[in-house]
Design an enzyme around this catalytic site. Structure first.
Site, PDB file in Angstrom:
ATOM      1  CG  ASP A 195      26.890  52.221  58.196  1.00 56.22           C
ATOM      2  OD1 ASP A 195      26.095  51.872  59.095  1.00 56.22           O
ATOM      3  OD2 ASP A 195      27.488  51.396  57.464  1.00 56.22           O
ATOM      4  CD  GLU A 197      21.545  45.487  62.986  1.00 56.02           C
ATOM      5  OE1 GLU A 197      22.669  46.040  62.952  1.00 56.02           O
ATOM      6  OE2 GLU A 197      20.556  45.914  62.361  1.00 56.02           O
TER       7      GLU A 197
END
Ligand code: KIV
Length: 267
Positions: free
Chosen positions: A46, A184
């Site tokens: 995304d 992340e």
């Protein structure tokens, strides 16, 4: 004909300590180039919202946009596993909504797996999606869809309590049936600890060298973005300059009357 990788091939790569390579793609030409280069996983992220559509973050991206961008990536690839991101609000409301939207990415777009963000808080949703045989890649640590909670794109897990929460999140998504998990924006030592603790592969981005694989955004590694580049990005090429040179040369030749020449014209 090349055989497309499956989640089982990806699991075996962790077992044999072969690093897993992942890049994002949102269109046919980039997906074809990375597939032919032998990338293991193509993620239709995304991040398309930031690097393709020019939004400040990923929150505005819709299901229809993800389907639109996943289709050419699937058509262009023959050997990579294609994972499509579930955009913000496509899985947070309830589990039947999450399953319906995950199913659209498989059925309408042709992805082989979906990715969604969250840990303990989203584990039941991961279990609900994997229960209908849709493989899920999880995503913990710095989760861009949580930008407003985090107060920006900030490294997560520097404080001990937060590090313990991220470890618990990673364990929860494995328990829920995820086949891999993106880590992340976490300290390298925490990512190493999580990678050793989990049976499923960890895919790092800003998470140091000890993850089982690495993912980066294609526009970042090719130097295509004019925006701020985070510390974890390495620029492997300067495509922005190359493209800009090509565009300038075209404009110059058309204005100067040297293009089209005889060889570009019909008799
Ligand atoms: O959206 C995306 O591209 C991602 C990766 C950067 C992990 O989630």
């Amino acid at each position: 004909m090349k055989k497309r990788k499956t989640i089982h091939d990806i699991a075996r790569m962790k077992d044999s300590a072969e690093k897993i390579t992942v890049l994002t793609a949102y269109d046919y030409p980039f997906a074809q180039l990375m597939d032919q280069a032998g990338i293991d996983i193509i993620l239709v992220g995304d991040s398309v919202g930031s690097v393709f559509s020019g939004y400040d973050n990923t929150l505005p991206v819709t299901m229809d946009e993800m389907i639109y961008h996943t289709r050419p990536v699937v058509r262009a690839s023959a050997q990579a596993l294609v994972v499509a991101d579930m955009p913000f609000m496509s899985y947070q409301i309830d589990q039947s909504d999450a399953r319906r939207n995950a199913g659209r990415l498989i059925k309408e777009a042709g992805a082989q797996a979906v990715k969604l963000e969250g840990g303990v808080n989203i584990a039941a949703t991961i279990a609900a999606i994997t229960a209908i045989d849709i493989p899920v890649m999880a995503h913990v640590g710095l989760t861009p869809q949580s930008i407003h909670r985090m107060g920006g794109f900030k490294v997560q897990g520097r404080q001990e309590a937060q590090a313990q929460q991220i470890l618990a999140d990673a364990k929860a998504v494995e328990e829920a049936g995820a086949f891999a998990v993106v880590l992340e924006g976490v300290p390298a030592s925490l990512a190493a600890q999580i990678s050793a603790a989990l049976g499923i592969p960890t895919i790092g981005i800003g998470a140091g060298p000890d993850c089982d694989g690495q993912v980066l955004v294609i526009h970042d590694i090719l130097g295509l973005c004019d925006k701020y580049s985070p510390k974890f990005v390495k620029r492997f090429a300067d495509a922005r300059q190359t493209i800009s040179d090509g565009i300038n040369a075209y404009i110059g030749e058309v204005k100067g009357g040297t293009f089209p020449a005889d060889e570009h014209s019909f008799k």
